[in-house]
Design a protein around this motif. Sequence first.
Motif, short mmCIF file in Angstrom:
data_model
loop_
_atom_site.label_atom_id
_atom_site.label_comp_id
_atom_site.label_asym_id
_atom_site.label_seq_id
_atom_site.Cartn_x
_atom_site.Cartn_y
_atom_site.Cartn_z
N VAL A 100 -19.94 -35.25 -32.70
CA VAL A 100 -18.97 -34.17 -32.65
C VAL A 100 -19.67 -32.87 -33.02
CG1 VAL A 100 -18.23 -34.67 -35.03
CG2 VAL A 100 -16.76 -33.29 -33.55
N VAL A 101 -19.35 -31.81 -32.29
CA VAL A 101 -19.92 -30.50 -32.57
C VAL A 101 -18.79 -29.50 -32.75
CG1 VAL A 101 -20.19 -29.91 -30.12
CG2 VAL A 101 -21.60 -28.77 -31.83
N ILE A 102 -18.93 -28.65 -33.76
CA ILE A 102 -17.92 -27.63 -34.05
C ILE A 102 -18.48 -26.30 -33.56
CG2 ILE A 102 -16.54 -26.49 -35.80
CD1 ILE A 102 -18.11 -29.76 -36.70
N SER A 103 -17.95 -25.81 -32.46
CA SER A 103 -18.43 -24.56 -31.86
C SER A 103 -17.43 -24.05 -30.85
CB SER A 103 -19.79 -24.78 -31.18
OG SER A 103 -20.19 -23.60 -30.51
N ALA A 104 -17.34 -22.73 -30.76
CA ALA A 104 -16.54 -22.10 -29.71
C ALA A 104 -17.44 -21.40 -28.70
CB ALA A 104 -15.52 -21.12 -30.30
N SER A 105 -18.70 -21.86 -28.62
CA SER A 105 -19.61 -21.42 -27.58
C SER A 105 -19.77 -19.89 -27.58
CB SER A 105 -19.14 -21.95 -26.23
OG SER A 105 -20.06 -21.71 -25.22
N HIS A 106 -19.40 -19.24 -26.46
CA HIS A 106 -19.58 -17.80 -26.32
C HIS A 106 -18.39 -17.00 -26.85
CE1 HIS A 106 -17.36 -19.25 -22.83
NE2 HIS A 106 -16.84 -18.05 -22.73
N ASN A 107 -17.36 -17.68 -27.37
CA ASN A 107 -16.17 -16.98 -27.86
C ASN A 107 -16.48 -16.19 -29.15
OD1 ASN A 107 -14.99 -18.40 -25.80
ND2 ASN A 107 -13.23 -19.07 -27.00
N PRO A 108 -15.65 -15.20 -29.48
CA PRO A 108 -15.88 -14.43 -30.70
C PRO A 108 -15.75 -15.27 -31.97
CG PRO A 108 -13.91 -13.64 -29.52
CD PRO A 108 -14.51 -14.73 -28.70
N MET A 109 -16.26 -14.73 -33.08
CA MET A 109 -16.36 -15.47 -34.33
C MET A 109 -15.04 -16.05 -34.84
SD MET A 109 -15.67 -15.07 -37.83
CE MET A 109 -15.58 -13.30 -38.09
N PRO A 110 -13.89 -15.36 -34.77
CA PRO A 110 -12.68 -15.95 -35.34
C PRO A 110 -12.24 -17.25 -34.68
CG PRO A 110 -12.41 -13.59 -35.07
CD PRO A 110 -13.67 -13.95 -34.35
N ASP A 111 -12.65 -17.48 -33.44
CA ASP A 111 -12.31 -18.73 -32.75
C ASP A 111 -13.25 -19.85 -33.17
OD1 ASP A 111 -10.36 -17.37 -31.35
OD2 ASP A 111 -11.59 -17.05 -29.58
N ASN A 112 -12.83 -21.06 -32.90
CA ASN A 112 -13.74 -22.19 -33.04
C ASN A 112 -13.28 -23.32 -32.12
OD1 ASN A 112 -16.01 -23.64 -33.95
ND2 ASN A 112 -15.73 -22.89 -36.04
N GLY A 113 -14.08 -24.36 -32.04
CA GLY A 113 -13.75 -25.47 -31.15
C GLY A 113 -14.36 -26.76 -31.66
N ILE A 114 -13.83 -27.87 -31.15
CA ILE A 114 -14.32 -29.20 -31.53
C ILE A 114 -14.55 -29.99 -30.24
CG2 ILE A 114 -13.80 -31.36 -32.72
CD1 ILE A 114 -11.97 -29.71 -34.58
N LYS A 115 -15.79 -30.44 -30.06
CA LYS A 115 -16.15 -31.23 -28.87
C LYS A 115 -16.72 -32.57 -29.32
CE LYS A 115 -18.57 -27.66 -27.26
NZ LYS A 115 -19.41 -26.79 -26.38
N PHE A 116 -16.28 -33.63 -28.66
CA PHE A 116 -16.74 -34.97 -29.00
C PHE A 116 -17.67 -35.52 -27.93
CE2 PHE A 116 -12.73 -34.70 -31.36
CZ PHE A 116 -13.13 -35.15 -32.60
N PHE A 117 -18.56 -36.39 -28.36
CA PHE A 117 -19.42 -37.15 -27.46
C PHE A 117 -19.25 -38.63 -27.75
CE2 PHE A 117 -21.72 -33.12 -28.22
CZ PHE A 117 -21.77 -32.64 -26.93
N SER A 118 -19.31 -39.43 -26.71
CA SER A 118 -19.31 -40.87 -26.90
C SER A 118 -20.74 -41.33 -27.17
CB SER A 118 -18.76 -41.57 -25.65
OG SER A 118 -19.60 -41.29 -24.53
N SER A 119 -20.94 -42.62 -27.37
CA SER A 119 -22.29 -43.13 -27.58
C SER A 119 -23.16 -42.75 -26.38
CB SER A 119 -22.26 -44.65 -27.75
OG SER A 119 -21.72 -45.27 -26.59
N GLY A 120 -24.40 -42.43 -26.64
CA GLY A 120 -25.27 -41.94 -25.59
C GLY A 120 -25.21 -40.44 -25.43
#
Length: 453
Positions: A100-120
């Motif tokens: 899992v990574v916590i990032s909002a990529s290119h979005n401004p600082m007040p935003d954030n995001g959560i992305k999950f990865f499966s095995s591999g």
Amino acid sequence: MSRLFGTDGVRGLANKVLTAPLALRLGAAAARVLTGTAAAGSSRRPTAVIGRDPRVSGEMLSSALAAGMASQGIDVLDVGVLPTPAVAFLTDDYGADMGVVISASHNPMPDNGIKFFSSGGRKLDDAVEDEIESMMLELQNERDESGPTGAAIGRVIDESGDALERYLFHLQEAVPTPLDGIRVVVDCANGAASQAAPMAYEAAGADVVAIHNTPNAFNINDNCGSTHIDVVRQAVLDHHADLGLAHDGDADRCLAVDSEGNVVDGDQILAILAVAMKEAGELRKNTLVATVMSNLGLALAMEEQGITLRRAKVGDRYVLADLNAHDLSLGGEQSGHVVIPAHATTGDGTLTGLSLMARMAKTGKTLRELAAVMTVLPQTLINVPVEDKERIHSSSVVADAVAAAEAELGDDGRVLLRPSGTEQVYRVMVEAVTSAEAKRVAGKLAAVVVAEG
């Protein structure tokens, strides 16, 4: 209830939309779904990798996610601030059950995001995301005492030092070409690659001038990085560099600038790498995957090089799906997401930068000379606010207007109308031989959409 997951994970204004309690439940639900572990634990201790970009809310959300996963008996390997593609790689390299990574990529600082990865280290498909959402509801109905206790509770383990070394070694193995003699300015966007990208380029032998590489939790993407390309353009000229590279906040993107300050976008980077991989016998089925938004000039260039171009829907997840479905070896987007499946399960901006400079080193050509393989046709994009996107999609008046525009442009242009996936707008895109022609035709089509919308 609206769907929690969007086109790329869960995103929103941190501590308003994306809160710590939400992250706690999301971490617990994802742990159950992605590790197949019941609340009481299992005979084998599952593991998860967690990383983040440096924005201030990442600390809060990372702690909540780790707590949620540990509450389900999952050991959490915390790799700290690292690019999204590094977290994907480490999920596989550590043999973890999920990432899992916590990032909002290119979005401004007040935003954030959560992305999950499966095995591999692979992104999730919609069905798995829906399963996680259902599990969140199930967890709400359980008693708080249903989780594991004692030694069965998961641990949170600091792996930040080892993780960076593993990722840098992986990049060195993926692109072993020495980059001696190449001077590069790298704009790190005060983001997740602020340490990793300059170190990777220096390890390969490049003379690195790093800018916006001092994140302070608040300055990520702030007038810097791939969304503010003029900054690195000027820096290339000031430092007399051979090229510039611009990453976004989580460094899954890479845009470039040649020594004269000309932007080399994702389409041009794809063209350069496709030709290089074809010459090396590494471009499977002599096919490149781009998106429907990629410039017509890319299609024309690939046709001239004997390379087939496939177009996926906009979004790196759709590019990835097409690459995997057809066993292909290169794909990406105009925005700078480039996917090389032999070395990464998602777009990796640092890997892209290394690959681009390796092509320069091997051929002895400047970036401008390499980019000349493709002529970028002028492109006009108009976002038209509409009340009903489906009405535009099914309108015969709009369809007739598009057909007339396509006939007018012939083989020297392209028309694309599509609804936005995140906004109440319809996108009107036109490419033509001249900028004036593209603007004229796009304006006519936008007026039709306005009248129908």
